[in-house]
Design a protein around this motif. Structure first.
Motif, PDB file in Angstrom:
ATOM      1  N   LEU A 126      17.379  -8.138  -9.581  1.00 31.36           N
ATOM      2  CA  LEU A 126      18.172  -7.354  -8.646  1.00 31.36           C
ATOM      3  C   LEU A 126      19.633  -7.741  -8.812  1.00 31.36           C
ATOM      4  CD1 LEU A 126      15.997  -7.803  -5.430  1.00 31.36           C
ATOM      5  CD2 LEU A 126      15.978  -5.862  -7.005  1.00 31.36           C
ATOM      6  N   VAL A 127      20.495  -6.748  -9.025  1.00 33.65           N
ATOM      7  CA  VAL A 127      21.918  -7.011  -9.232  1.00 33.65           C
ATOM      8  C   VAL A 127      22.724  -6.277  -8.177  1.00 33.65           C
ATOM      9  CG1 VAL A 127      23.872  -6.806 -10.799  1.00 33.65           C
ATOM     10  CG2 VAL A 127      21.611  -7.324 -11.709  1.00 33.65           C
TER      11      VAL A 127
ATOM     12  N   LEU B 141      15.860  -3.995 -14.320  1.00 33.01           N
ATOM     13  CA  LEU B 141      17.078  -4.251 -13.560  1.00 33.01           C
ATOM     14  C   LEU B 141      17.271  -3.119 -12.557  1.00 33.01           C
ATOM     15  CD1 LEU B 141      20.574  -5.218 -15.031  1.00 33.01           C
ATOM     16  CD2 LEU B 141      20.330  -3.576 -13.181  1.00 33.01           C
ATOM     17  N   PHE B 142      17.272  -3.455 -11.285  1.00 32.96           N
ATOM     18  CA  PHE B 142      17.615  -2.521 -10.221  1.00 32.96           C
ATOM     19  C   PHE B 142      18.859  -3.054  -9.531  1.00 32.96           C
ATOM     20  CE2 PHE B 142      12.765  -1.738  -9.601  1.00 32.96           C
ATOM     21  CZ  PHE B 142      12.741  -0.958 -10.746  1.00 32.96           C
ATOM     22  N   GLY B 143      19.835  -2.182  -9.284  1.00 30.96           N
ATOM     23  CA  GLY B 143      21.082  -2.686  -8.711  1.00 30.96           C
ATOM     24  C   GLY B 143      21.757  -1.745  -7.742  1.00 30.96           C
TER      25      GLY B 143
ATOM     26  N   ARG C 295       9.756  -2.188  -1.523  1.00 29.75           N
ATOM     27  CA  ARG C 295       9.131  -0.886  -1.263  1.00 29.75           C
ATOM     28  C   ARG C 295       8.531  -0.309  -2.544  1.00 29.75           C
ATOM     29  NH1 ARG C 295      12.768   3.080   2.266  1.00 29.75           N
ATOM     30  NH2 ARG C 295      11.224   4.478   1.311  1.00 29.75           N
ATOM     31  N   LEU C 296       7.213  -0.187  -2.557  1.00 24.12           N
ATOM     32  CA  LEU C 296       6.543   0.323  -3.744  1.00 24.12           C
ATOM     33  C   LEU C 296       6.874   1.782  -4.002  1.00 24.12           C
ATOM     34  CD1 LEU C 296       2.978  -1.283  -3.603  1.00 24.12           C
ATOM     35  CD2 LEU C 296       4.985  -2.009  -4.916  1.00 24.12           C
ATOM     36  N   ASP C 297       7.177   2.558  -2.955  1.00 21.47           N
ATOM     37  CA  ASP C 297       7.509   3.964  -3.187  1.00 21.47           C
ATOM     38  C   ASP C 297       8.814   4.092  -3.958  1.00 21.47           C
ATOM     39  OD1 ASP C 297       8.877   2.969  -0.930  1.00 21.47           O
ATOM     40  OD2 ASP C 297       9.106   4.961  -0.058  1.00 21.47           O
ATOM     41  N   ILE C 298       9.796   3.240  -3.650  1.00 20.91           N
ATOM     42  CA  ILE C 298      11.049   3.240  -4.402  1.00 20.91           C
ATOM     43  C   ILE C 298      10.797   2.792  -5.837  1.00 20.91           C
ATOM     44  CG2 ILE C 298      13.304   2.118  -4.641  1.00 20.91           C
ATOM     45  CD1 ILE C 298      13.521   2.064  -1.626  1.00 20.91           C
TER      46      ILE C 298
ATOM     47  N   GLN D 182      15.228  -3.554  -0.068  1.00 21.16           N
ATOM     48  CA  GLN D 182      14.368  -2.388  -0.117  1.00 21.16           C
ATOM     49  C   GLN D 182      13.862  -2.130  -1.532  1.00 21.16           C
ATOM     50  OE1 GLN D 182      13.587  -0.087   2.776  1.00 21.16           O
ATOM     51  NE2 GLN D 182      14.008  -2.163   3.486  1.00 21.16           N
ATOM     52  N   SER D 183      14.747  -2.252  -2.510  1.00 22.77           N
ATOM     53  CA  SER D 183      14.351  -2.031  -3.908  1.00 22.77           C
ATOM     54  C   SER D 183      13.301  -3.036  -4.362  1.00 22.77           C
ATOM     55  CB  SER D 183      15.573  -2.119  -4.831  1.00 22.77           C
ATOM     56  OG  SER D 183      16.478  -1.063  -4.578  1.00 22.77           O
TER      57      SER D 183
END
Length: 265
Positions: free
Chosen positions: A210-211, A136-138, A169-172, A165-166
């Motif tokens: 993604l939240v 979970l990325f938010g 982007r693989l760097d993030i 972006q989250s």
């Protein structure tokens, strides 16, 4: 999570577009909201579950050192409305959304630290649904803006752009995975980490949740989320999942920092 109070929100609108869902949740009872902030959000902001303060007190062996520890522990700036909003978002998503969410670390603590270590996004954790676990990325936005949608949803610093972006982007993503890895060395978080990251890797970075959370003190309006949900669904297809949630709360955002210091009546 600390506290037994609930927000008691009700869903006032909802919608979906392929990979994206959105819903608005309204809280009508101001007293219930204040109790939730006191009992659930305040410990999250203050990080009351940490042993840091008790360890410092234990290391103070003189009266002067004890007095210094008191001053040191209170050397924390007053919270801004948006800071309370971010802590509130974590608590509400875990306790009021009907979703099973796990935070392996107090991400509020990281955000409140100068040069905070949390990279790239506001929320990092795990979402469990039956036997499956997703990363979970938010992102969290707090706004009293009378516009619908509020300005925080748009542009290069807006919620939709940050979520995209989250997701791309693989760097993030690498930085977030490394951040999680350091905090998931013991159970139950190690098991959650392995299951979620295993699915993420198998999908070549696509299977995650993604939240986007919008915290408002205005009247509910589906316009706050609908266009962003539709736009994200055209850019981020399945198996990526997008959930946008707005909480509409009965106390003005400007008053929220005071609620952290408010005693129960």
């Amino acid at each position: 999570m600390t506290g037994t109070a609930t927000l008691g929100s009700v869903v006032c609108y909802s919608g979906r577009a392929t990979s994206a869902n959105w819903e608005g949740r309204h809280v009508a009872d101001a007293d219930q909201f204040r109790r939730f902030v006191r009992e659930v959000v305040r410990p999250r902001v203050a990080d009351s579950g940490s042993s840091f303060a008790s360890d410092l007190r234990g290391l103070a062996t003189t009266g002067m050192a004890t007095e210094f520890v008191k001053r040191l522990l209170t050397a924390v700036p007053d919270s801004e409305g948006w800071e309370v909003g971010e802590a509130l978002a974590e608590c509400a998503l875990q306790q009021d959304s009907g979703r099973e969410v796990h935070w392996p670390w107090n991400t509020v603590r990281d955000r409140r630290t100068p040069r905070a270590s949390l990279p790239g996004t506001d929320l990092v954790g795990f979402y469990r649904e039956d036997d499956s676990v997703l990363l979970l990325f938010g992102e969290v936005k707090t706004s009293s803006d009378a516009n619908t949608p509020p300005n925080v949803m748009n542009g290069g610093s807006g919620m939709a752009w940050q979520l995209e972006q989250s997701a791309t982007r693989l760097d993030i993503q690498r930085a977030l995975l490394q951040w999680l890895h350091a905090r998931c060395q013991s159970q139950p978080y190690r098991d959650l980490y392995e299951k979620a990251v295993g699915r993420y890797l198998k999908s070549e970075g696509k299977e995650l949740l993604l939240v986007g959370i919008l915290i408002r003190d205005t009247a509910p309006s589906e316009l706050d989320l609908k266009s962003r949900g539709q736009a994200l669904s055209t850019k981020l297809g399945k198996p990526t999942r997008i959930e946008l949630i707005a909480w509409y709360l009965p106390v003005p955002i400007t008053e929220w920092p005071k609620l952290l210091k408010e005693d129960a009546s």
